[in-house]
Design an enzyme around this catalytic site. Structure first.
Site, PDB file in Angstrom:
ATOM      1  N   HIS A  26      59.671  19.050   9.392  1.00 31.15           N
ATOM      2  CA  HIS A  26      59.925  18.990   7.792  1.00 31.15           C
ATOM      3  C   HIS A  26      58.520  18.448   7.231  1.00 31.15           C
ATOM      4  CE1 HIS A  26      64.031  19.872   7.747  1.00 31.15           C
ATOM      5  NE2 HIS A  26      64.183  19.094   8.654  1.00 31.15           N
TER       6      HIS A  26
ATOM      7  N   ASN B 158      70.224  20.596   5.319  1.00 29.85           N
ATOM      8  CA  ASN B 158      69.496  22.110   5.279  1.00 29.85           C
ATOM      9  C   ASN B 158      70.040  23.060   4.328  1.00 29.85           C
ATOM     10  OD1 ASN B 158      67.416  21.215   7.294  1.00 29.85           O
ATOM     11  ND2 ASN B 158      68.861  21.845   8.902  1.00 29.85           N
TER      12      ASN B 158
ATOM     13  N   TYR C 112      66.050   9.014  12.591  1.00 34.21           N
ATOM     14  CA  TYR C 112      65.335   9.041  11.258  1.00 34.21           C
ATOM     15  C   TYR C 112      64.965   7.929  10.889  1.00 34.21           C
ATOM     16  CZ  TYR C 112      66.349  14.212  10.278  1.00 34.21           C
ATOM     17  OH  TYR C 112      66.124  15.319  10.263  1.00 34.21           O
TER      18      TYR C 112
END
Length: 502
Positions: free
Chosen positions: A58, A131, A341
């Site tokens: 990303h 997404n 993350y």
């Protein structure tokens, strides 16, 4: 600008007024530069450090601020404060992105698109990181680094490799559902405004009675779906590689604010054990006939960031960030992302990344995290940095305790095969998806697959193609035949073995 309009004195980073900005100090007009020209060194040293590590995935993205407004009552499912009353508004930040490319890649690449939302709620920030597709290529986080490696650059050629991608997909049939979406025209949306968004994972809601419901989040574009054909996407990459970024900024500047309808699918906790699909499998969807979409509210983007780096590039999302009334699920990919993350953001931005304005909770935050690079908020002053203590009166609040999760009486810790019997139907849903497409969409999908697979090369080319054809045949015979024909492969002699995966 005349002298009367000059109001801000130029200084170094430490505040020393700068006399000369454009010319370096030198020994004579043509002589060597002097070490004492500190401002020259400051400018060059800062310039060398302007780029932070780009996201591993990303990397290229766009973003904007806006609002979420509740339009329907879902309080029987969740006690989350942002859903507490009709008309309630919550400030949001939404970042779109491509997945596999670097920061300089084209917006029109065939790729999933990231759809990451940050809700600034009174109970803390809630990050919903998904997404533009309801499924993903894999369902176990241990496979994620391998998958992403195939989407990046070949370690030998340093080029993108169709061979790597199709080799991985053909060896992991669980990827077929997402591959089908990627290879359709949905893999090349016209803009970020003209695509749906999904939380993708299964999450959970907890209501005021501490009842748990499993939930999937959907964001339906109110601008309408618009996709490029493969030829149009290829052309756009040459015309304007930043077309989606430009489109988002200009639409908001012009007052054409993008909007999405937020909807949810709700599954009672007790039904998860008996549903026909594993409801925590990220490669599967829940049938909307079984669990219809329920309206929740509307998100609107109406404010462009005034500085791309400060807001979009430094935005940090993590699905671990939830609020009271929203929680996790046994979704294995989600469980892996809860660790990965925040770890990625600490590597990229530092331990204090949540102090950066775009990431900072605008309401009260109280904890004992101290020190670390770029701590600029007073660092807790003279207050204790440990808990419990006898001085500051900070307490834990039992009312935020979540209900216990029922893991069954005989839970065994082991390494379970993600594709064991009952978890290994990778073909029904992709086949259904293909059969739901219009005739034109089916032809585009076949053509896109053929174009992508023609890039497979090397001594394993035939093996990889035949292995992937097996998956296509098992999903839908006409799909397999169409791809085989496009690749110039005569399957009449062994079509049966392909359809049975032999």
């Amino acid at each position: 600008m005349n002298d009367n309009e000059k109001s801000t004195r130029l200084t170094t980073a430490s505040g020393k007024p700068v006399y000369e900005y454009e010319n370096s100090q030198s020994a004579g007009p043509r002589g060597p530069l002097l070490l004492q020209d500190f401002f020259l060194h400051e400018k060059l040293a800062h310039f060398n450090r302007e780029r932070i590590p780009e996201r591993v995935v990303h990397a290229k993205g766009s973003g904007a601020y806006g609002t979420f407004t509740v339009t329907n009552d879902i309080t029987k499912y969740t006690k989350a404060n942002l859903f507490s009353e009709l008309g309630k508004q919550t400030r949001i930040f939404l970042r779109f992105s491509t997945v596999g490319g670097e920061k300089g890649s084209a917006d029109a690449e065939r790729d999933p698109r990231g759809f990451a939302l940050k809700f600034y709620t009174e109970d803390g920030n809630w990050d919903l990181v998904g997404n533009n597709t309801p499924v993903f290529f894999i369902k176990d986080p241990k496979k994620f680094p391998d998958f992403i490696h195939t989407q990046k650059r070949d370690p030998y050629t340093n080029c993108k490799s169709a061979t790597m991608m199709w080799d991985f997909w053909s060896l992991n049939p669980e990827s077929l559902h997402q591959v089908m979406i990627l290879m359709s025209d949905r893999g090349t949306p016209v803009s970020y405004r003209h695509m749906h968004g999904f939380g993708s994972h299964t999450f959970s809601f907890i209501n005021a009675e501490n009842e748990r419901f499993f939930v999937k989040f959907h964001f339906k574009t109110m601008q309408g779906i618009k996709n490029f054909t493969d030829a149009e996407a290829t052309q756009m990459k040459g015309i304007d590689p930043d077309h989606a970024q430009r489109d988002l900024v200009e639409s908001i500047e012009n007052g054409d604010f993008p909007r999405w309808a937020m909807k949810v699918q709700i599954m009672p906790e007790a039904e998860a054990a008996t549903y026909k699909w594993n409801p925590f499998d990220l490669t599967k969807v829940w049938s909307q006939k079984d669990y219809p979409l329920i309206d929740v509210g509307v998100i609107e983007l109406n404010e462009n960031p005034d500085n791309f780096f400060a807001h979009v590039e430094q935005a940090a999302f993590a699905p671990a960030h939830i609020v009271d009334g929203i929680s996790y699920s046994p979704d294995k990919m989600l469980q892996g992302r809860l660790l990965a993350y925040p770890d990625a953001q600490r590597y990229r931005l530092g331990a204090n990344y949540e102090h950066i304005p775009v990431n900072r909770c605008p309401y009260m935050v109280s904890n004992y995290q101290r020190d670390g690079q770029m701590r600029v908020d007073g660092n807790g002053g003279s207050q204790p940095n440990y808990f419990p203590n006898s001085f500051d009166g900070v307490y834990t609040d039992e009312k935020y305790k979540q209900p216990a999760e029922d893991l069954g009486q005989h839970v065994v810790a082991d390494w379970f095969d993600r594709n064991a019997e009952g978890e290994n139907d990778h073909y029904t849903q992709p086949g259904n998806l293909f059969r739901l497409m219009s005739a034109e969409a089916r032809q585009h999908t076949i053509s896109n697959i053929v174009g992508a697979m023609k890039g497979i090369s090397g001594e394993k080319r035939e093996l990889i193609i035949n292995r992937q054809l097996c998956h296509f045949f098992r999903a839908d015979i006409s799909l397999g035949l169409g791809v085989a024909q496009g690749l110039g492969i005569d399957v009449t002699q062994h079509a049966g073995s392909m359809m049975h995966g032999n």
